[in-house]
Design an enzyme around this catalytic site. Structure first.
Site, mmCIF file in Angstrom:
data_model
loop_
_atom_site.group_PDB
_atom_site.id
_atom_site.type_symbol
_atom_site.label_atom_id
_atom_site.label_comp_id
_atom_site.label_asym_id
_atom_site.label_seq_id
_atom_site.Cartn_x
_atom_site.Cartn_y
_atom_site.Cartn_z
ATOM 1 C CD GLU A 127 -2.900 -1.054 2.395
ATOM 2 O OE1 GLU A 127 -2.484 -0.486 3.431
ATOM 3 O OE2 GLU A 127 -4.017 -1.586 2.301
ATOM 4 C CD GLU A 188 -6.579 -2.763 11.700
ATOM 5 O OE1 GLU A 188 -5.779 -1.892 11.318
ATOM 6 O OE2 GLU A 188 -7.689 -2.513 12.215
ATOM 7 C CB ILE A 190 -7.742 -9.951 4.649
ATOM 8 C CG1 ILE A 190 -7.614 -11.315 3.954
ATOM 9 C CG2 ILE A 190 -8.356 -8.915 3.738
ATOM 10 C CD1 ILE A 190 -8.946 -11.953 3.622
ATOM 11 N N GLY A 200 -8.207 -18.015 -5.066
ATOM 12 C CA GLY A 200 -9.357 -18.150 -4.184
ATOM 13 C C GLY A 200 -8.991 -18.336 -2.730
ATOM 14 N N GLY A 202 -7.749 -16.113 -0.601
ATOM 15 C CA GLY A 202 -8.211 -15.011 0.237
ATOM 16 C C GLY A 202 -9.643 -15.212 0.688
ATOM 17 C CB SER A 203 -12.640 -16.481 -1.078
ATOM 18 O OG SER A 203 -12.690 -15.477 -2.061
ATOM 19 C CG ASN A 229 -9.320 -1.990 -3.891
ATOM 20 O OD1 ASN A 229 -9.721 -2.518 -4.927
ATOM 21 N ND2 ASN A 229 -8.411 -2.553 -3.117
ATOM 22 C CE1 TYR A 236 -13.732 -7.823 2.341
ATOM 23 C CE2 TYR A 236 -13.060 -5.799 1.249
ATOM 24 C CZ TYR A 236 -12.748 -6.910 2.002
ATOM 25 O OH TYR A 236 -11.465 -7.117 2.418
#
Length: 284
Positions: A127, A188, A190, A200, A202-203, A229, A236
């Protein structure tokens, strides 16, 4: 013109007579603040361009040196490849991404704090905000695994058949309480390492953390996402999240560091009421 500001500070200090250590220190401090300010502006400008323009269009624009001078200033003469991610250090793990046979989602343990710290820094670097990370590995160990845990962390581990494994992702959340809903959770962070994205995973990581919260009696899960983003916001939304800012007009506010210290140390609301004849006693 801006580059002359520190010089003017130095010249102003010299007009009064022989330079003193104090005048030199003042000029040096002004120079440092100027440099830091320009650096922050440049980072914000670059991050905004990366978010809002396709990388190929941005590169094509910068490849023309004449346009570069006209639009970005005569001091900019070299181009730099722009990617969708701002990376400053390469990912490091023991496993070979091509040889991973299975993935394990598990709760973090105290001995994982070093890896968690590296993942936190990795997310901040992605980031372009690594300079804002103040937490330490010891803070993580104390705050997540002591007598009173302030956060929970779920890890994603990639494993090979030869018992070699690496932690390649995490999700961090804290338990809270909603006056209207009851038990709640605020997630907070991920984050998944570059070589393991678009699979997949992250899901899976996010779903497991949500399941743990739900089975623990939580009725409400909140978090925050970068407004610019759009892919993340849509993801989400598909999961079932609502944009509370758009729906109810709530705005997330925060107080930290110096502001928090000044508020606690300098404000005297009880004394103000006593002076008005309203007597308040605190037993906190």
């Amino acid at each position: 013109m801006l580059s002359r500001v520190p010089l003017r500070v130095m010249l102003a200090s010299l007009r009064s007579g022989r330079p003193t250590s104090r005048s030199i220190a003042t000029a040096t401090q002004a120079t440092n603040k100027f440099t830091e300010g320009v650096s922050r502006i440049a980072r914000c400008w670059r991050k905004s361009l990366i978010r809002n323009f396709p990388a190929e269009d941005f590169n094509q624009f910068l490849s023309y040196e004449g346009a570069q001078r006209r639009n970005l200033g005569s001091y900019v003469t070299k181009t730099k490849e722009v990617t969708n991610q701002v990376k400053t250090t390469p990912d490091q793990y023991e496993v070979d991404p091509e040889l991973v046979s299975r993935y394990v989602v598990r709760p973090a343990r105290p001995e994982d704090c070093g890896e968690i710290m590296r993942l936190i820094v990795g997310l901040a670097e992605w980031e372009d905000t690594a300079d804002q990370v103040e937490i330490t590995e010891e803070d993580l160990r104390r705050d997540g695994f002591g007598e009173e845990s302030f956060y929970q962390c779920i890890l994603l581990e990639a494993c090979q058949d030869d018992d070699v494994s690496s932690i390649i992702g995490y999700v961090m959340f804290t338990r809270s309480y909603c006056a209207w809903k009851g038990r709640s959770v605020l997630w907070e962070d991920i984050f998944i390492r570059d070589d393991f994205r678009e699979k997949g995973l992250g899901s899976v990581l996010f779903h497991e953390a949500s399941r743990i919260a739900y089975l623990g009696g939580c009725k409400y899960i909140t978090g925050y996402v970068d407004f610019e983003n759009e892919p993340a916001r849509e993801w989400y939304k598909k999961c079932g999240y609502e944009n509370i800012t758009e729906k109810h007009g709530y705005n997330l506010i925060a107080m930290t560091r110096k502001s928090l210290h000044n508020y606690v140390a300098k404000h005297r609301p009880i004394e103000k009421l006593v002076k008005r004849g309203v007597f308040v006693e605190s037993t906190v």
